[in-house]
Structure formats: structure tokens, C-alpha cells
Design a protein around this motif. Structure first.
Motif, PDB file in Angstrom:
ATOM      1  N   LEU A  47       0.789  -1.187  -0.037  1.00  0.00           N
ATOM      2  CA  LEU A  47      -0.105   0.135   0.093  1.00  0.00           C
ATOM      3  C   LEU A  47       0.734   1.202   0.077  1.00  0.00           C
ATOM      4  CD1 LEU A  47      -2.940  -0.891   2.585  1.00  0.00           C
ATOM      5  CD2 LEU A  47      -3.133  -0.221  -0.013  1.00  0.00           C
ATOM      6  N   ARG A  48       2.126   1.230   0.556  1.00  0.00           N
ATOM      7  CA  ARG A  48       2.706   2.433   0.693  1.00  0.00           C
ATOM      8  C   ARG A  48       3.352   2.707  -0.548  1.00  0.00           C
ATOM      9  NH1 ARG A  48       8.782   3.250   2.789  1.00  0.00           N
ATOM     10  NH2 ARG A  48       8.826   5.460   2.950  1.00  0.00           N
ATOM     11  N   ASP A  49       3.726   1.528  -1.441  1.00  0.00           N
ATOM     12  CA  ASP A  49       4.517   1.811  -2.492  1.00  0.00           C
ATOM     13  C   ASP A  49       3.383   2.315  -3.662  1.00  0.00           C
ATOM     14  OD1 ASP A  49       6.752   0.901  -1.820  1.00  0.00           O
ATOM     15  OD2 ASP A  49       6.835  -1.049  -2.260  1.00  0.00           O
ATOM     16  N   TRP A  50       2.154   1.657  -3.305  1.00  0.00           N
ATOM     17  CA  TRP A  50       0.977   1.994  -4.280  1.00  0.00           C
ATOM     18  C   TRP A  50       0.765   3.510  -4.042  1.00  0.00           C
ATOM     19  CZ3 TRP A  50      -3.795   3.786  -2.501  1.00  0.00           C
ATOM     20  CH2 TRP A  50      -4.732   4.149  -3.451  1.00  0.00           C
ATOM     21  N   VAL A  51       0.853   4.135  -2.831  1.00  0.00           N
ATOM     22  CA  VAL A  51       0.299   5.599  -2.764  1.00  0.00           C
ATOM     23  C   VAL A  51       1.842   6.403  -3.378  1.00  0.00           C
ATOM     24  CG1 VAL A  51       0.547   7.402  -1.045  1.00  0.00           C
ATOM     25  CG2 VAL A  51      -0.758   5.382  -0.466  1.00  0.00           C
ATOM     26  N   GLU A  52       2.700   5.922  -3.165  1.00  0.00           N
ATOM     27  CA  GLU A  52       4.074   6.584  -4.016  1.00  0.00           C
ATOM     28  C   GLU A  52       3.609   6.687  -5.206  1.00  0.00           C
ATOM     29  OE1 GLU A  52       7.594   5.132  -2.417  1.00  0.00           O
ATOM     30  OE2 GLU A  52       7.376   6.213  -0.404  1.00  0.00           O
ATOM     31  N   THR A  53       3.201   5.679  -5.843  1.00  0.00           N
ATOM     32  CA  THR A  53       3.048   5.401  -7.189  1.00  0.00           C
ATOM     33  C   THR A  53       1.878   6.342  -7.707  1.00  0.00           C
ATOM     34  OG1 THR A  53       3.897   3.400  -7.291  1.00  0.00           O
ATOM     35  CG2 THR A  53       2.630   4.090  -9.338  1.00  0.00           C
ATOM     36  N   GLN A  54       0.862   6.359  -7.287  1.00  0.00           N
ATOM     37  CA  GLN A  54      -0.525   7.201  -7.550  1.00  0.00           C
ATOM     38  C   GLN A  54      -0.488   8.583  -7.166  1.00  0.00           C
ATOM     39  OE1 GLN A  54      -3.501   5.559  -8.787  1.00  0.00           O
ATOM     40  NE2 GLN A  54      -1.877   3.964  -9.231  1.00  0.00           N
ATOM     41  N   ARG A  86       5.605  13.233   2.946  1.00  0.00           N
ATOM     42  CA  ARG A  86       5.205  14.502   2.602  1.00  0.00           C
ATOM     43  C   ARG A  86       3.757  14.723   1.537  1.00  0.00           C
ATOM     44  NH1 ARG A  86       8.991  18.281   3.507  1.00  0.00           N
ATOM     45  NH2 ARG A  86       8.103  19.777   1.998  1.00  0.00           N
ATOM     46  N   LEU A  87       3.573  13.379   1.045  1.00  0.00           N
ATOM     47  CA  LEU A  87       2.247  13.488   0.007  1.00  0.00           C
ATOM     48  C   LEU A  87       1.113  13.576   0.924  1.00  0.00           C
ATOM     49  CD1 LEU A  87       2.985  10.453  -2.563  1.00  0.00           C
ATOM     50  CD2 LEU A  87       2.144  12.860  -2.891  1.00  0.00           C
ATOM     51  N   ALA A 106       0.838  14.722   4.481  1.00  0.00           N
ATOM     52  CA  ALA A 106       1.133  15.427   5.534  1.00  0.00           C
ATOM     53  C   ALA A 106       0.099  16.539   5.401  1.00  0.00           C
ATOM     54  CB  ALA A 106       2.296  15.902   5.533  1.00  0.00           C
ATOM     55  N   PRO A 107      -0.348  17.173   4.238  1.00  0.00           N
ATOM     56  CA  PRO A 107      -1.490  18.194   4.355  1.00  0.00           C
ATOM     57  C   PRO A 107      -2.702  17.801   4.469  1.00  0.00           C
ATOM     58  CG  PRO A 107      -0.038  18.381   2.309  1.00  0.00           C
ATOM     59  CD  PRO A 107       0.458  17.188   2.957  1.00  0.00           C
ATOM     60  N   LYS A 108      -2.958  16.434   4.080  1.00  0.00           N
ATOM     61  CA  LYS A 108      -4.298  15.981   4.182  1.00  0.00           C
ATOM     62  C   LYS A 108      -4.448  15.401   5.920  1.00  0.00           C
ATOM     63  CE  LYS A 108      -6.563  15.785   0.468  1.00  0.00           C
ATOM     64  NZ  LYS A 108      -7.655  16.687   0.239  1.00  0.00           N
ATOM     65  N   LEU A 109      -3.428  15.236   6.462  1.00  0.00           N
ATOM     66  CA  LEU A 109      -3.748  14.597   7.752  1.00  0.00           C
ATOM     67  C   LEU A 109      -3.542  15.965   8.537  1.00  0.00           C
ATOM     68  CD1 LEU A 109      -0.518  12.310   7.834  1.00  0.00           C
ATOM     69  CD2 LEU A 109      -3.103  11.775   8.222  1.00  0.00           C
ATOM     70  N   GLY A 162       7.448  11.791  11.880  1.00  0.00           N
ATOM     71  CA  GLY A 162       8.759  12.371  12.673  1.00  0.00           C
ATOM     72  C   GLY A 162       9.019  13.707  12.277  1.00  0.00           C
ATOM     73  N   GLU A 163      10.166  14.189  11.836  1.00  0.00           N
ATOM     74  CA  GLU A 163      10.750  15.301  11.408  1.00  0.00           C
ATOM     75  C   GLU A 163       9.943  15.646  10.151  1.00  0.00           C
ATOM     76  OE1 GLU A 163      12.570  17.347  13.493  1.00  0.00           O
ATOM     77  OE2 GLU A 163      11.974  15.547  14.666  1.00  0.00           O
ATOM     78  N   SER A 164       9.823  14.933   9.007  1.00  0.00           N
ATOM     79  CA  SER A 164       9.028  15.275   7.988  1.00  0.00           C
ATOM     80  C   SER A 164       7.766  16.085   8.524  1.00  0.00           C
ATOM     81  CB  SER A 164       8.726  14.023   7.100  1.00  0.00           C
ATOM     82  OG  SER A 164      10.010  13.281   6.859  1.00  0.00           O
ATOM     83  N   ALA A 165       7.062  15.698   9.475  1.00  0.00           N
ATOM     84  CA  ALA A 165       5.927  16.533   9.549  1.00  0.00           C
ATOM     85  C   ALA A 165       6.113  17.757  10.269  1.00  0.00           C
ATOM     86  CB  ALA A 165       4.948  15.751  10.626  1.00  0.00           C
ATOM     87  N   VAL A 166       7.156  18.193  10.759  1.00  0.00           N
ATOM     88  CA  VAL A 166       7.509  19.510  11.533  1.00  0.00           C
ATOM     89  C   VAL A 166       7.334  20.537  10.577  1.00  0.00           C
ATOM     90  CG1 VAL A 166       9.294  21.006  12.408  1.00  0.00           C
ATOM     91  CG2 VAL A 166       9.162  18.650  13.108  1.00  0.00           C
ATOM     92  N   PRO A 167       7.468  20.846   9.323  1.00  0.00           N
ATOM     93  CA  PRO A 167       7.065  21.893   8.524  1.00  0.00           C
ATOM     94  C   PRO A 167       5.638  22.261   8.504  1.00  0.00           C
ATOM     95  CG  PRO A 167       8.832  20.899   7.555  1.00  0.00           C
ATOM     96  CD  PRO A 167       8.392  19.961   8.476  1.00  0.00           C
ATOM     97  N   PHE A 168       4.862  21.048   8.327  1.00  0.00           N
ATOM     98  CA  PHE A 168       3.428  21.140   8.303  1.00  0.00           C
ATOM     99  C   PHE A 168       2.689  21.503   9.567  1.00  0.00           C
ATOM    100  CE2 PHE A 168       5.000  18.327   4.853  1.00  0.00           C
ATOM    101  CZ  PHE A 168       4.694  18.956   3.924  1.00  0.00           C
ATOM    102  N   LEU A 169       3.122  20.946  10.647  1.00  0.00           N
ATOM    103  CA  LEU A 169       2.807  21.423  11.865  1.00  0.00           C
ATOM    104  C   LEU A 169       3.042  22.490  12.210  1.00  0.00           C
ATOM    105  CD1 LEU A 169       4.123  17.995  13.974  1.00  0.00           C
ATOM    106  CD2 LEU A 169       1.627  18.684  13.462  1.00  0.00           C
ATOM    107  N   LYS A 170       4.121  23.353  11.969  1.00  0.00           N
ATOM    108  CA  LYS A 170       4.295  24.827  12.237  1.00  0.00           C
ATOM    109  C   LYS A 170       3.410  25.651  11.318  1.00  0.00           C
ATOM    110  CE  LYS A 170       9.277  24.354  13.553  1.00  0.00           C
ATOM    111  NZ  LYS A 170      10.654  24.722  13.294  1.00  0.00           N
TER     112      LYS A 170
END
Length: 298
Positions: free
Chosen positions: A51-58, A90-91, A93-96, A119-127
């Protein structure tokens, strides 16, 4: 295809899972069901990564499909979809971030858990969410940033406490979480005490009075856990209370008190533990030697 999911050949299993990901929502729903199986089976792990690979492809289309499951009536599918989104970096994060303002409290908490997984990937979106001042996402985002900072300072907590538990603590807030955890810390069940101690350690400084007070408990197991937690947090204000239990009747309490004082690192406290070089317990003597840098038994 259903039978092939459990085939002995990993290539056959993966091919079957890939086929499920290609047949639309029904296939994705089946993979999400596998992700939420209550076991540690290979199909479960393999479905997750498929599913993770599918999301990255889609790309965004894949995220939108998962979002449909987030808002379905099937709570298991929702949880699985959010779990996968937590690994989509990052794909997703905005929806979350958007989901932090969802009307459903459980969705807000699981979205928060997924952001913690990033983790750290979410920090810019949280800010950005904090800057938006939109509630309740602004408040939850600020608490999540604080939570990620605490996890950076104590990586063990990330291993011991699942992200969903931390997310619930964040959503609850210290004002409500501390009284509840204080009561749970007194539980006779050792697993409950262990995880409660870790949850309180995650909260950090605000939990220190609970641990200091617990050093006077009649239950040696509670005193042990309190010493361990004070070692992890290392608050200077706990020094006197820890020195008081250096003569505790329980070996583990004395040992953990030594470790806590050594971690705090006050020079006078190191001298206070020196008499325990003659402690009746070999493990306590060994711990004191390690703290003082003494190479042989006294």
C-alpha cells in the motif's frame, strides 16, 4: 488471488498483493483489512508496504482514495488508511493536518498519530498549522511539535510507547492526563505501571512531583519505577528525595536511586552515594562503582 496471499513463495504473495492494489477500491480495501490483522504475519507486513508503494506511485490520487476510507463507517479500514498515510511522508501530511480539525475526535487523534509517525518530516506542516491559528488543529499541532521534541530527547519512549498512545496524551493535554496517569501509576498490574511510568516520563517535568511523591510509597515496585523515571527525566529538584531512598530496604530502589543521582550529576550527590560501595548488595556496589568510576570492589 485470495489463496495466493498466503502462498509459501514470497514472489507469489507479492504478485497477488500487487494485483489487489490494481483492481480499484475493493482491492485497496482488502489490503487495508490485511494491514489491520491482529498478528505479525508476513501478509500483514507485505500488504502494508504494498500500500505504501501504491500511494507513492499514485501520488495525490492514492491519498484521495485513502481519505475515502478515513471517512467510511468501518473504523478498522479508517485506522489502516491513516496508518499507511503516516508512512507516506510529505504526500499525506497536508491531508493529515486538515484532519486535525475533523469533527470526529478519533479521526483527529489517529491523524495526529500518523503525523508523529512521520517524525521530522511532519514538522514544517505542523508549524504551518500553528501559524494558521485554526482550532483545534493549531493547538494539537503545537502539542505535537512539543511531543516530537520530547521524543528526540528520549528515543526509547518512541520505541516503548506507540504513537497512538502518545497522540491520545497530546490530545488530552497535561491538565487532564496527569491526574489519570497518577492513579494508574499506583496500579497493582506491573504492565500498567510500566507503561504509565513511560507515559509520565514522556510528559516530563510536569510529572516530576508524582514520581517524587511515589518514592514514599509502601509498594517497592512503585518506588523502583519512580526512581527509573527520575533517572530518565533527571530533575535537580528530585535530588533530596532520591538521597533519602539510598537506604531503602529494596535493592532495586537503592540501585535505581544511585543511577538517577549519577545521571543528574551533582558532585555532592556523587559523594553521598560513595558509602554504598560497602552496600550488602553486589549489584548496588557495582552500580556505585560504575557511577564513581571505581574499578574494583570496596
Amino acid at each position: 488471488m485470495e489463496k495466493l496471499i498466503t502462498d509459501e513463495d514470497e514472489y507469489v504473495r507479492q504478485s497477488a498483493l500487487d494485483l489487489f492494489s490494481e483492481i480499484g477500491e475493493r482491492g485497496i480495501a482488502r489490503l487495508l483489512q490485511l494491514v489491520m490483522k491482529d498478528d505479525a504475519s508476513k501478509p500483514k507486513r507485505e500488504a502494508f508496504w504494498t500500500l505504501r508503494d501504491w500511494v507513492e506511485t499514485q501520488g495525490e490520487a492514492g491519498i484521495e482514495t485513502l481519505m475515502q476510507f478515513v471517512h467510511s463507517n468501518d473504523t478498522a479500514l479508517r485506522s489502516a488508511a491513516l496508518l499507511v498515510m503516516g508512512k507516506a511522508t510529505r504526500l499525506a501530511a497536508p491531508k493529515l493536518i486538515e484532519l486535525l480539525s475533523d469533527a470526529d475526535e478519533n479521526i483527529r487523534i489517529e491523524a495526529l498519530s500518523a503525523l508523529l509517525e512521520m517524525g521530522e518530516s511532519a514538522v514544517p506542516f505542523l508549524k504551518e498549522s500553528v501559524k494558521s491559528k485554526q482550532q483545534p488543529s493549531c493547538m494539537l499541532a503545537q502539542r505535537a511539535l512539543d511531543g516530537l521534541k520530547r521524543l528526540r530527547e528520549n528515543e526509547e519512549l518512541r520505541i516503548v510507547l506507540p504513537s497512538l498512545k502518545i497522540a491520545r496524551l497530546i490530545a488530552m493535554g497535561e491538565e487532564f492526563a496527569l491526574p489519570m496517569l497518577s492513579q494508574q501509576f499506583k496500579s497493582v498490574d506491573k504492565n500498567t505501571r510500566f507503561f504509565t511510568a513511560k507515559a509520565l516520563s514522556y510528559i516530563g517535568q510536569a510529572a516530576v512531583p508524582i514520581f517524587i511523591d511515589s518514592l514514599s510509597s509502601s509498594d517497592a515496585n512503585i518506588r523502583r519505577r519512580a526512581c527509573e523515571a527520575l533517572r530518565d527525566i533527571s530533575p535537580p529538584e528530585a535530588r533530596d528525595a532520591l538521597k533519602n531512598v539510598l537506604t531503602d530496604t529494596d535493592v532495586k530502589v537503592r540501585q535505581n536511586a544511585v543511577r538517577a543521582l549519577a545521571r543528574i550529576g551533582n558532585a555532592g550527590d556523587l559523594e553521598a552515594i560513595r558509602p554504598l560501595l560497602s552496600d550488602e548488595s553486589r549489584v548496588v556496589r557495582k552500580t556505585v562503582r560504575e557511577a564513581l568510576g571505581v574499578k574494583r570492589d570496596a
